[in-house]
Design a protein around this motif. Structure first.
Motif, PDB file in Angstrom:
ATOM      1  N   GLY A 119      68.537 164.029  27.791  1.00 18.43           N
ATOM      2  CA  GLY A 119      68.441 162.544  27.585  1.00 18.43           C
ATOM      3  C   GLY A 119      68.505 161.875  28.896  1.00 18.43           C
ATOM      4  N   SER A 120      68.982 162.517  30.047  1.00 18.54           N
ATOM      5  CA  SER A 120      69.136 161.868  31.361  1.00 18.54           C
ATOM      6  C   SER A 120      68.007 161.564  32.079  1.00 18.54           C
ATOM      7  N   GLU A 121      66.749 162.398  31.794  1.00 19.19           N
ATOM      8  CA  GLU A 121      65.607 162.209  32.267  1.00 19.19           C
ATOM      9  C   GLU A 121      64.969 160.821  31.993  1.00 19.19           C
ATOM     10  N   HIS A 122      64.474 159.841  32.831  1.00 21.23           N
ATOM     11  CA  HIS A 122      63.862 158.725  32.721  1.00 21.23           C
ATOM     12  C   HIS A 122      62.160 158.649  33.071  1.00 21.23           C
ATOM     13  N   SER A 123      61.561 158.080  32.199  1.00 22.03           N
ATOM     14  CA  SER A 123      60.237 157.901  32.719  1.00 22.03           C
ATOM     15  C   SER A 123      59.749 156.574  33.221  1.00 22.03           C
ATOM     16  N   GLU A 124      58.566 156.213  33.428  1.00 25.77           N
ATOM     17  CA  GLU A 124      58.590 154.911  33.960  1.00 25.77           C
ATOM     18  C   GLU A 124      58.581 153.598  32.993  1.00 25.77           C
ATOM     19  N   HIS A 125      58.191 154.202  31.736  1.00 25.88           N
ATOM     20  CA  HIS A 125      58.213 152.918  30.899  1.00 25.88           C
ATOM     21  C   HIS A 125      59.455 152.572  29.994  1.00 25.88           C
ATOM     22  N   ASP A 126      60.457 153.295  30.307  1.00 26.11           N
ATOM     23  CA  ASP A 126      61.782 153.326  29.455  1.00 26.11           C
ATOM     24  C   ASP A 126      62.461 151.986  29.329  1.00 26.11           C
ATOM     25  N   PRO A 127      62.271 150.935  30.324  1.00 26.23           N
ATOM     26  CA  PRO A 127      62.983 149.643  30.211  1.00 26.23           C
ATOM     27  C   PRO A 127      62.105 148.787  29.285  1.00 26.23           C
ATOM     28  N   VAL A 128      60.993 149.092  29.043  1.00 28.28           N
ATOM     29  CA  VAL A 128      60.195 148.193  28.247  1.00 28.28           C
ATOM     30  C   VAL A 128      60.283 148.391  26.729  1.00 28.28           C
TER      31      VAL A 128
ATOM     32  N   ILE B 179      60.358 145.700  23.182  1.00 28.30           N
ATOM     33  CA  ILE B 179      59.375 145.903  22.132  1.00 28.30           C
ATOM     34  C   ILE B 179      60.101 146.197  20.840  1.00 28.30           C
ATOM     35  N   THR B 180      61.094 147.063  20.890  1.00 28.92           N
ATOM     36  CA  THR B 180      61.894 147.138  19.831  1.00 28.92           C
ATOM     37  C   THR B 180      62.639 145.942  19.203  1.00 28.92           C
ATOM     38  N   GLY B 181      63.312 145.018  19.940  1.00 30.49           N
ATOM     39  CA  GLY B 181      64.072 143.992  19.710  1.00 30.49           C
ATOM     40  C   GLY B 181      62.999 143.039  19.352  1.00 30.49           C
ATOM     41  N   GLY B 182      62.081 142.878  20.006  1.00 30.06           N
ATOM     42  CA  GLY B 182      60.712 141.833  19.701  1.00 30.06           C
ATOM     43  C   GLY B 182      60.321 142.000  18.207  1.00 30.06           C
ATOM     44  N   GLY B 183      59.900 143.279  17.929  1.00 32.58           N
ATOM     45  CA  GLY B 183      59.463 143.547  16.398  1.00 32.58           C
ATOM     46  C   GLY B 183      60.509 143.323  15.721  1.00 32.58           C
TER      47      GLY B 183
END
Length: 54
Positions: free
Chosen positions: A18-27, A31-35
């Motif tokens: 779980g420690s690996e991050h991709s480019e789009h993690d912060p978005v 999206i989840t909160g907005g939905g």
């Protein structure tokens, strides 16, 4: 309570993946909160339409 070594190794591997991050993690949280906010506002609007005093 002592975990068997195979289970301990599996949990340690799962935790380290779980420690690996991709480019789009912060978005994704936005999206989840907005939905969720949109869904709650829709439910609030539906509730107020059905709950009018006549």
């Amino acid at each position: 309570m002592m975990l068997p070594s195979a289970a301990h190794h599996a949990f340690a591997t799962l935790a380290s993946e779980g420690s690996e991050h991709s480019e789009h993690d912060p978005v994704l949280p936005f999206i989840t909160g907005g939905g969720a906010l949109l869904a709650l506002l829709l439910l609030l609007w539906i509730t107020t339409r059905f709950n009018r005093d006549r």
